[in-house]
Design a protein around this motif. Structure first.
Motif, mmCIF file in Angstrom:
data_model
loop_
_atom_site.group_PDB
_atom_site.id
_atom_site.type_symbol
_atom_site.label_atom_id
_atom_site.label_comp_id
_atom_site.label_asym_id
_atom_site.label_seq_id
_atom_site.Cartn_x
_atom_site.Cartn_y
_atom_site.Cartn_z
ATOM 1 N N VAL A 8 23.538 103.825 -1.815
ATOM 2 C CA VAL A 8 23.977 105.229 -2.107
ATOM 3 C C VAL A 8 24.711 105.365 -3.576
ATOM 4 O O VAL A 8 25.098 106.540 -3.837
ATOM 5 N N VAL A 9 24.543 104.428 -4.342
ATOM 6 C CA VAL A 9 25.205 104.619 -5.758
ATOM 7 C C VAL A 9 24.166 105.731 -6.329
ATOM 8 O O VAL A 9 22.946 105.629 -6.521
ATOM 9 N N PRO A 10 24.803 106.682 -6.888
ATOM 10 C CA PRO A 10 24.242 107.941 -7.557
ATOM 11 C C PRO A 10 23.794 107.374 -9.066
ATOM 12 O O PRO A 10 24.411 106.632 -9.608
ATOM 13 N N SER A 11 22.664 108.265 -9.758
ATOM 14 C CA SER A 11 22.459 107.918 -10.773
ATOM 15 C C SER A 11 23.016 109.121 -11.939
ATOM 16 O O SER A 11 22.749 108.771 -13.185
ATOM 17 N N HIS A 12 23.567 110.300 -11.476
ATOM 18 C CA HIS A 12 23.985 111.307 -12.276
ATOM 19 C C HIS A 12 25.310 110.922 -12.652
ATOM 20 O O HIS A 12 26.183 110.458 -11.914
ATOM 21 N N GLU A 13 25.782 111.276 -13.853
ATOM 22 C CA GLU A 13 26.992 110.901 -14.474
ATOM 23 C C GLU A 13 28.132 111.564 -13.822
ATOM 24 O O GLU A 13 29.167 111.036 -13.428
ATOM 25 N N HIS A 14 27.745 112.895 -13.307
ATOM 26 C CA HIS A 14 28.878 113.861 -12.731
ATOM 27 C C HIS A 14 29.239 113.320 -11.572
ATOM 28 O O HIS A 14 30.261 113.190 -10.790
ATOM 29 N N THR A 15 28.022 112.969 -10.583
ATOM 30 C CA THR A 15 28.191 112.431 -9.244
ATOM 31 C C THR A 15 28.854 111.106 -9.007
ATOM 32 O O THR A 15 29.549 110.834 -8.542
ATOM 33 N N LEU A 16 28.515 110.213 -10.190
ATOM 34 C CA LEU A 16 29.115 109.002 -10.172
ATOM 35 C C LEU A 16 30.678 109.004 -10.611
ATOM 36 O O LEU A 16 31.639 108.288 -10.180
ATOM 37 N N ALA A 17 31.099 109.739 -11.566
ATOM 38 C CA ALA A 17 32.387 110.239 -11.690
ATOM 39 C C ALA A 17 33.270 110.444 -10.135
ATOM 40 O O ALA A 17 34.412 110.051 -10.309
ATOM 41 N N CYS A 18 32.686 111.400 -9.532
ATOM 42 C CA CYS A 18 33.311 111.617 -8.312
ATOM 43 C C CYS A 18 33.386 110.611 -7.410
ATOM 44 O O CYS A 18 34.426 110.215 -6.882
ATOM 45 N N LEU A 19 32.388 109.627 -7.396
ATOM 46 C CA LEU A 19 32.533 108.461 -6.649
ATOM 47 C C LEU A 19 33.520 107.522 -7.240
ATOM 48 O O LEU A 19 34.300 106.764 -6.367
ATOM 49 N N LEU A 20 33.332 107.067 -8.516
ATOM 50 C CA LEU A 20 34.404 106.256 -9.072
ATOM 51 C C LEU A 20 35.939 106.613 -8.946
ATOM 52 O O LEU A 20 36.908 105.876 -8.747
ATOM 53 N N ALA A 21 36.232 107.654 -8.725
ATOM 54 C CA ALA A 21 37.227 108.403 -8.694
ATOM 55 C C ALA A 21 37.866 108.165 -7.481
ATOM 56 O O ALA A 21 38.928 107.970 -7.044
ATOM 57 N N SER A 22 37.013 107.983 -6.353
ATOM 58 C CA SER A 22 37.640 107.858 -4.990
ATOM 59 C C SER A 22 37.539 106.249 -4.687
ATOM 60 O O SER A 22 38.211 105.958 -3.610
ATOM 61 N N LEU A 23 37.157 105.256 -5.610
ATOM 62 C CA LEU A 23 37.118 103.842 -5.336
ATOM 63 C C LEU A 23 38.438 103.205 -5.965
ATOM 64 O O LEU A 23 38.920 103.737 -6.985
ATOM 65 N N PRO A 24 38.681 102.198 -5.306
ATOM 66 C CA PRO A 24 39.947 101.273 -6.026
ATOM 67 C C PRO A 24 39.321 100.887 -7.426
ATOM 68 O O PRO A 24 38.046 100.478 -7.589
ATOM 69 N N ALA A 25 40.523 100.640 -8.398
ATOM 70 C CA ALA A 25 39.919 100.452 -9.657
ATOM 71 C C ALA A 25 39.230 98.761 -9.675
ATOM 72 O O ALA A 25 38.368 98.927 -10.610
ATOM 73 N N GLY A 26 39.320 98.098 -8.816
ATOM 74 C CA GLY A 26 38.712 96.833 -9.021
ATOM 75 C C GLY A 26 37.147 96.741 -8.523
ATOM 76 O O GLY A 26 36.281 96.012 -8.506
ATOM 77 N N ARG A 27 36.691 97.955 -8.076
ATOM 78 C CA ARG A 27 35.611 98.030 -7.504
ATOM 79 C C ARG A 27 34.432 98.855 -8.629
ATOM 80 O O ARG A 27 33.477 99.183 -8.054
ATOM 81 N N ARG A 28 35.015 99.522 -9.302
ATOM 82 C CA ARG A 28 34.365 100.392 -10.107
ATOM 83 C C ARG A 28 33.417 99.900 -11.194
ATOM 84 O O ARG A 28 32.341 100.260 -11.458
ATOM 85 N N GLY A 29 34.079 98.756 -11.525
ATOM 86 C CA GLY A 29 32.895 98.045 -12.743
ATOM 87 C C GLY A 29 31.494 97.869 -12.267
ATOM 88 O O GLY A 29 30.720 98.122 -12.759
ATOM 89 N N TRP A 30 31.428 96.869 -11.173
ATOM 90 C CA TRP A 30 30.199 96.749 -10.475
ATOM 91 C C TRP A 30 29.298 97.754 -9.852
ATOM 92 O O TRP A 30 28.294 97.965 -10.024
ATOM 93 N N ILE A 31 29.893 98.897 -9.596
ATOM 94 C CA ILE A 31 29.504 100.223 -9.096
ATOM 95 C C ILE A 31 28.971 100.733 -10.498
ATOM 96 O O ILE A 31 27.682 101.259 -10.465
ATOM 97 N N PHE A 32 29.423 100.792 -11.423
ATOM 98 C CA PHE A 32 28.856 101.443 -12.657
ATOM 99 C C PHE A 32 27.736 100.669 -13.179
ATOM 100 O O PHE A 32 26.667 101.356 -13.584
ATOM 101 N N ARG A 33 27.739 99.386 -13.074
ATOM 102 C CA ARG A 33 26.702 98.581 -13.657
ATOM 103 C C ARG A 33 25.550 98.778 -12.786
ATOM 104 O O ARG A 33 24.365 98.569 -13.286
ATOM 105 N N ALA A 34 25.764 98.937 -11.411
ATOM 106 C CA ALA A 34 24.624 99.270 -10.472
ATOM 107 C C ALA A 34 24.076 100.440 -10.722
ATOM 108 O O ALA A 34 22.863 100.674 -10.713
ATOM 109 N N ALA A 35 24.961 101.314 -11.032
ATOM 110 C CA ALA A 35 24.185 102.724 -11.515
ATOM 111 C C ALA A 35 23.462 102.727 -12.710
ATOM 112 O O ALA A 35 22.252 103.498 -12.730
ATOM 113 N N VAL A 36 23.742 102.014 -13.836
ATOM 114 C CA VAL A 36 23.263 101.841 -14.814
ATOM 115 C C VAL A 36 21.803 101.039 -14.458
ATOM 116 O O VAL A 36 20.540 101.666 -15.092
#
Length: 679
Positions: free
Chosen positions: A268-296
């Protein structure tokens, strides 16, 4: 005097709760006798108040005939009052249904609610066809929650367009509502109220239908209820809502994301930057990097233009630096159409601040000394933020030491840049080595003639953050001095009791004592009043402030309220009831309160006769009478009312001479405000 008039005179001066009790007990004492029948008939023939009294007594003795006459009578207010008997007494259905005869809409709706709360399903089932025929489907839908389950299941399909309250349907008839939701499409928010009855069925229905286009209107408590039933299915349902993922996830989804498996997140990783920002803000800091790379990777490439600028605060340092370099290259490469709206001198500096400090400090320090104030101010803020991201207090101290000399000669809009940036820094990065620079900056900025309220507020916020989180003696001393300087300039504002640690209010008072003494010499007690207001309960134990409040109480309502609050919360054992206004007693002419003593508590010994004594029911009137002008009223009420607990009968005023000031003389030549003309 008739029995009805005697009864009304007997209960006239009682408070409402005791009056109702006396009437009910009297009615039960003569229940089943002709005396009660004659009394109710006499009261019912009088005015509205007497008819309400008769209804109350009839309900106390369960006189259903009198209640039936009230339900069918011409007094509409009495009809509505008699609906309580329909809910609490076994009133026959035929008598209860007579309420609807020539009843207005307000009374009809009240009757429908009474049937619902009384659970009189049989009467509601009988009245539903008649109501639908006489007043339409809208009123029939309002009566529907009061009907039985079989009637609701049979009639809900035909009245679904007119239901005014899905909450009532879902609360009292969840089964028929869920059956209807399975047969036809309905907005989710209409049948969420049935989730308490069968959460598993609601969850299965949502998995088949989805949350719908207006999922943001669904309350968070609904998802919390589903999560208690099955957290995994509820979390997957919320993650799969592509419309809802454009807003900040709720508490239920955030709780699920903390333990959500990586495989489910990847789906369910989103591709829109605003939606991705909402998802990253809800995740712990250690899981944000690979989620961002998966979205890219899902997008097939980086975000276009500066689309990832809002994500830099949420990414790990390495990913943020790489994305910042890419956006800097894109922004400075060639002229493009986006430059027309992105031609902001601070925009390249914002991206540069996310580079490593050794790489970003040079361009930012150069921009911090630039001649353009549009670049100079943001560059200093970004340089402090970049130094704070390193997590090294020494780096931050060196950064502030390099910026402080330049800020001493700046104009006011740029003086508050550094304290605003430091107030957002994590507190453990602030050390005592910053005190010399901060002391020079705060003294220059607060005492300057062109100092603005925004700059002083910035220094006050930084000082409050230091006082709340740090215990370094040098920093705490600077923070108290800065708070004192800001309070002396603008007055105390906000909640100092939530900022100062225990005992620091006395240290702050020591800093402010010269300012308060100078104000007292001028006869101005406003600084003391504002300080007491900001300290709240902390000011109760400061005798100096309480003396100032007592002195200012006769002419200032706020000072009187603060002083009385301190007296009611504690004080010494000789404290008595204090009053807020200073006015002469109508009985003897004495004025109170007396002159302020040297402490917040009155002197020991006998009380002054000019102060009101504490009284039970009459203390609200003592603001106009002194203690010796009140006398006990002898008990004159018969029966159980001789205790004198009524508010009107407890105290009796001494009808002495009325002391009134003489009317002002009207000058024959002075100005007048009469409408006929002005002189």
């Amino acid at each position: 005097m008739s029995p009805a008039a005697a009864l009304l005179a007997h209960v006239e001066q009682l408070a409402h709760p005791r009056r109702m009790r006396e009437l009910a007990l009297f009615a039960r004492g003569i229940a089943g006798t002709p005396e009660l029948h004659d009394l109710l008939a006499d009261l019912a023939a009088r005015g509205p108040y007497e008819r309400r009294v008769a209804l109350h007594m009839a309900m106390a003795v369960r006189d259903l005939d009198h209640v039936a006459r009230a339900l069918a009578g011409p007094d509409l207010d009495l009809r509505r009052a008699a609906l309580r008997a329909v809910r609490t007494l076994p009133v026959p259905d035929d008598d209860a249904a007579r309420v609807l005869d020539d009843a207005p809409e307000v009374l009809r709706r009240a009757f429908y609610r009474t049937l619902l709360h009384a659970r009189r399903h049989a009467l509601a089932d009988r009245l539903l066809p008649e109501v639908r025929e006489r007043w339409g489907e809208r009123e029939a839908a309002a009566l529907l929650p009061a009907c039985g389950p079989a009637t609701v299941a049979r009639s809900l399909d035909g009245l679904v367009h007119a239901v005014p309250s899905w909450r009532a349907i879902g609360k009292h008839h969840p089964g028929p509502l869920l059956d209807l939701a399975e047969r036809r499409w309905m907005a989710v928010r209409h049948w969420t109220h049935a989730a308490h009855a069968d959460p598993a069925r609601v969850l299965a229905l949502l998995e088949r239908r989805g949350l719908g286009p207006r999922a943001q209107l669904i309350p968070e408590a609904f998802f919390a209820l589903l999560a208690r039933t099955d957290p995994g299915r509820t979390g997957r349902l919320l993650l799969g809502d592509r419309r809802g993922r454009r807003r900040r996830p709720g508490k239920t989804l955030r709780r699920y994301l903390r333990s959500c498996p990586d495989s489910e997140l990847l789906r369910v990783v989103p591709s829109h930057e605003h939606t991705l920002a909402c998802l990253l803000a809800s995740l712990p800091a250690g899981r944000r990097g690979w989620i961002f790379r998966a979205a890219v990777e899902r997008r097939g490439g980086p975000f276009p233009g500066l689309g990832a600028l809002r994500l830099l605060d949420l990414l790990p340092p390495a990913d943020a630096a790489a994305e910042a370099r890419r956006m800097l290259d894109w922004h400075g490469s060639v002229w493009h159409s986006a430059r027309a709206r992105l031609d902001d001198p601070a925009l390249p500096l914002r991206m540069t601040a996310y580079l490593p400090y050794d790489e970003a400090s040079g361009p930012l320090a150069e921009a911090a000394t630039d001649g353009d104030p549009r670049r100079r101010g943001p560059a200093r803020t970004l340089l402090v933020e970049c130094a704070a991201r390193t997590g090294d207090p020494v780096t931050l101290t060196e950064c502030v030491g390099g910026l402080a000399p330049r800020l001493l000669n700046e104009r006011d809009p740029l003086r508050g840049v550094l304290p605003e940036a430091l107030a957002r820094v994590r507190p453990h990065l602030l050390t005592g080595e910053l005190v010399p620079d901060l002391r020079r900056l705060s003294a220059t900025a607060i005492e300057a003639k062109d100092s603005s309220a925004a700059t002083r507020r910035a220094f006050g916020d930084l000082a409050a953050r230091v006082l709340r989180h740090l215990d370094d003696p040098a920093l705490v001393s600077w923070a108290l001095e800065t708070c004192g300087a800001v309070i002396a300039r603008d007055g105390a504002r906000g909640r100092l009791d939530l900022i100062l640690r225990r005992g620091q209010e006395h240290d702050l008072l020591d800093v402010l004592r010269p300012h308060l003494d100078a104000a007292r010499e001028r006869g101005d007690l406003t600084p003391a009043i504002s300080l007491a207001r900001a300290l709240r309960r902390r000011a109760f134990g400061i005798a100096e402030l309480q003396d100032d409040l007592r002195t200012a109480a006769p002419g200032d309502r706020e000072a009187a309220a603060l002083w009385l609050a301190a007296g009611e919360s504690g004080g010494c054992s000789s404290c008595w009831r204090r009053r807020r206004r200073r006015s002469p007693c109508r009985g003897c002419g004495t004025s109170w309160p007396p002159a302020a003593p040297t402490s917040s508590c009155p002197p020991s010994g006998p009380r002054s006769p000019s102060w009101p004594e504490r009284s039970g029911g009459g203390h609200r009137r003592s603001a106009r009478r002194c203690a010796r002008c009140w006398r006990r009223r002898p008990p004159t009420r018969p029966g159980p009312s001789t205790s004198g607990t009524g508010r009107r009968g407890r105290w009796r005023r001494w009808r002495g001479p009325t002391i009134r000031p003489p009317p002002p003389r009207r000058s024959s030549t002075g100005p007048t405000t009469r409408r006929r003309g002005r002189r």
